[in-house]
Scaffold this motif. Sequence first.
Motif: not given
Lengths: 128, 1113
Positions: B370-374
């Motif tokens: 998931d790209d949204r996880i930093d």
Amino acid sequence: MSDLANIDVVDRGDGIVVAHVEGDLDLSNLHSVHTGLLETMPNEAFGLVVDLAEVHFLDSAGVETLFRLQTSLGVRQQRFAVAIPPGAPIRRALELSGAPGEIAICGSVGEAVAVLRAGAERGVQETG
Amino acid sequence: MRGGPSPSPDSPEFLSGGGDLGARMRALDWAATPIGVPDSWPQALRTAVSVCLSSRFPLLIWWGPELVLLYNDDYRSVLGAKDATALGRPGEQVWHEIWDVIGPMLEGVFERGESTWSDDQLLVLERGGYVEEAYFTFSYSPIRDDTGAIGGVFCAVHETTDRVLAERRARMLTALAARAPSERTAEEAIEAALTALETNPADVPYAAVYGRADGVGARLLAATAASAAAGPPPAGIAAGDHAPWPVASVLETGEPAVAWADPPAAAARRAEALVLPLKLATETTASRALVLGVNRRRVLDDDYRAFFALVARDVTTAIATATAFEDERARSDALVELDRAKTDFFSNVSHEFRTPLTLMLGPLEELLRDDRIDRVGHGQVEVAHRNAERLLRLVNTLLDFSRLEAGRASATLVPTDVAEVAADLASTFRLPVEQAGLRLAVDCPTPGPTVLLDRELFERAVLNLLSNALKFTFEGEIRVAVRREDDVAVLEIGDTGEGIAEEELPRLFERFHRVEGARSRSHEGSGIGLAVVEQVAELHGGRVKVRSGLGIGTTFRIELPLAPDDADAAPDAPAGRERAGGYADEAMRWLTVSPGSQTGDVRPSRPRIVFADDNADMRDYVGRLLRAQFEVRTAADGVTALELIRAEPPDLVLADVMMPGLDGFGLLDAVRNDDLLRRVPFVMLSARAGGEAAIEGLHAGADDYVVKPFAATELLARVRANLELGRMRNRLADLDREETERMRGLYDREHEIAESLQRSLLPERLPSVPYLDLSAGYVPAEEAIRIGGDWYDALALIDGNVLLVIGDVAGHGLAAASVMGELRSAARAYALEGHRPGDLLRRMDALMRTTGRTFMATCLCVRLEPAAGRLRYASAGHPPALLRRPDGTVERLTEALAAPLGFLSGRRGREAEIGLEPGSVLGMYTDGLVERRGESIDVGIDALADAMAAGADLDAAALLTRLGASRGLEDDVALLVAHALPVDGGRLDLSLEAVPGTLAPLRRAVSRWLDANGVGAQVAYDILLAVNESATNAIEHAYGPGAARFDVQARRDGDAVEIVVRDNGRWRPARGRHRGRGLGVMRATMDSVDVRRGTVGSEIRMRRLVANAGVAS
């Protein structure tokens, strides 16, 4: 019945019972032979012949068994004789124990049966 | 006594003599009696009285219409107290209490003139001041008077009370013993025993069994249908209460006590009942008591008490047997339950682990993509993912292993190119290998050999080897090579690592075995990886080999059979790469975690653990493992650990056994003896491998025991389980302990019963037999936790021969011991019936199979016939007996061998015969003597044969010492040795038990000796008669308690034979009318007879010339 000796009892049907003993008679089977023979003796019989032809050893305890048997049968008014073939080694024990004269010792079963019969005919007055 | 000893001057001659009664008859005032003065008596009465007085047999005359009593001395015992007034009195007055029985009999004799004969007639008399049950055998015969009419009755009588009672009691005891063994609970055993007692209401009018009540006193357990005259037995009897029976005080004192029917002041005190304790061997004090009612018509004499004691013994035995059964059943139920719980636990845990782990991995992988996880979040998810994968891998490995172990692995075999798979797996390790500064050399030319593979299992094996190689290699390279050699595919994985010491190589593939002390990158691992590799190889029909040298490196070589030619390799499955990724990722992690770093937070709410170990690396490693979940304090020795524990009691203590100062056991002891700490779970950690160390630790009171090397998961699992245990323990503290002790008590008791059973099954003493010297040895196993099934027996047969039996029941414990007991009893019974070895084993086998025993039992029977110079034998699967000949050669007796008892065998009943020369030695043994771990049984038998060959005089004890088996070995050892003694013409020296049964063997021995001395038959018979008479004397003198012995020695003295018979009994005068003839016989048959009688023991020395046998007699 007993450890050392086997007893085979034949009721002749004429009032005389013949017990053939095979083996040794000593202290170890004094009681069992005595009671064994008494038990097989019917009340109606008037005499018992103990055939010792197949007995290989007999000591004074064995002789005592014979005496006791004679006494017990006497209480029941029954007569008693033993049969031992002439020359049998066990005759020696009987002789040494003073049995002759007190016990009817015959040379064969036939002779013993005859002696008991004759005694029965004479013996009505004898007992009492 | 009326009348004096001197005869009245006017008494008639027929009243002379006759002892006491003669005197009393002479003195009696007959004019006052119904039959008048003796001068007026008819001749028949005079004759009868004369016969009566001169007889030594109990005789009685009933005379005249009033049936007046006249009797002799011996009849007085029948009369008892009545004797004082009976003489000359009418019968009905004297015997009023039995007149209803004997009156009609006498009447019959008078009326019909017939004799009667009564055997063991019951007559209830009052001759001793009480109503008495007595038995007589007697005859009535008519006496005819001078006119021919019947004037009286002659009675010969003999009291048979003792015999009748003895027989009646013996019958009941037989019934009691016959019932005992089939009962399964103590209650059933008691009920059955009481039912047996009810068969003899004459001797046991009523009976009741009481048990110890919870408080004080006793409570009723069971009673017979009939009850005491005073009423039914009370349900409870208070302590100190003696009515109706002193049951409570018997339970207290453990001594039998009488309940009296009369007050203490009564002249002839009658017993109401006897109360006996029923004390089991396993009890320190009796917990039950038996009340036995006393026949009011009998005195509670010694015979009666002895009979009651036997009843109590038999009831006790029945209860003990039933209790043993109960305990055994409870124990096996508990074990079955435990086993089931373990299985359930294991399958539940694995299932419970796998499902949530799989469910965790899915979402975690989603998050990673998931790209949204930093970046920070990504790192944390990665940690979670990696550890979840690792956990799954560990669980899978354990499950695989257990599946492989159980042989249930359902491998899916697919034709596969091994080179392709190996190269692929190796490539996933390239990164960590290079990161570690190593080279990865892959030599897997494709297409490579095709093999039928279970892809998943095979990959797991290869990855295990690759990760091992990386773990132990610090410089150099790791090689992976696949090639074809003849008809096998070979995969080699080699490294230039630490290498493995030669002595470790044989154990390398053992489960949970870890090479100690080797330098490695990680301590993690289950210790079962290589075991899995080996099992996988075997599952594919191949094998695994290892070459290694310290400092050189290690190469594992897996050889697999090639697939059939027409099999095409399946395409690579992608799943393999994912699995490989997991292993490689984990390997990467080893390279980044610095040793000794402390991870995990310290939170007071988490369980607290004190860990003690003197090894700093171990403290770091274990500390790191535990800190993830627990608050951990470490100590380098026991003393420091104890201080930490006392300062703040932890939830669990984990301690190494070996520590300086206070070691693990000392620390455990200190913790267990501290009231505040005793419930703290204590887990031992030790490198000491093997079950005995664990048992030692658990016995010392440790809750668990973890053997180094251990898998991290294993340690954590144990720690968690024990923390849970501690929690449970605090909750159920006392309940739990009680249960534990109960289980332990059951085990101890079973052990005790089985042990005493086994002891009682071995003969206390071997029989002494002429011309044979028997010796035996039994050595229990060193580790006496188990009861072996070894037994032996030796029986002197009436024909002078000896039967030796030795056997081994497979299995241990109470059940095996009871099978032994059955076999031994059966062997004894059949042997006494005269059965020979082959027949004996056939019968024992039949018995074993009809009773449905599932045990295997071996047995060897040998019948020694020394007089005939031979032995006969038969074996049921038992190791062969050894026979040492006089020339020193030793032979195995291997004929007549059938299958063990309990198995059908076509050769059952066979029997072999072999000569037994004097000087021979026979050895019989159980397998414990000849079996050694890792050795053929032949080696052991040869060792025994060598020991026997070494000397003809070695008895069982000497042989055991020679073989180093006089102390406990791994298994029980039984050895039975028989020496056939030479018959020389010199001396005969016998020591015999003073029982009538030894006469026949003695005669055989003497006769054989006389024969060996060339004594002629006639003289020999005379000597035999004399020896027999003197031995009969010795046996009669020796009668009494205990086993007495007597000695017979015979020697040749020139032309004579001298025989000495010695006993240590007390001389007694001859008993009975016709005894006492023995000495006369001896004097008549021997030349000289010398009798010496001491206060203790007598000696008869006899001589007889034998040189000229023909003349001697």
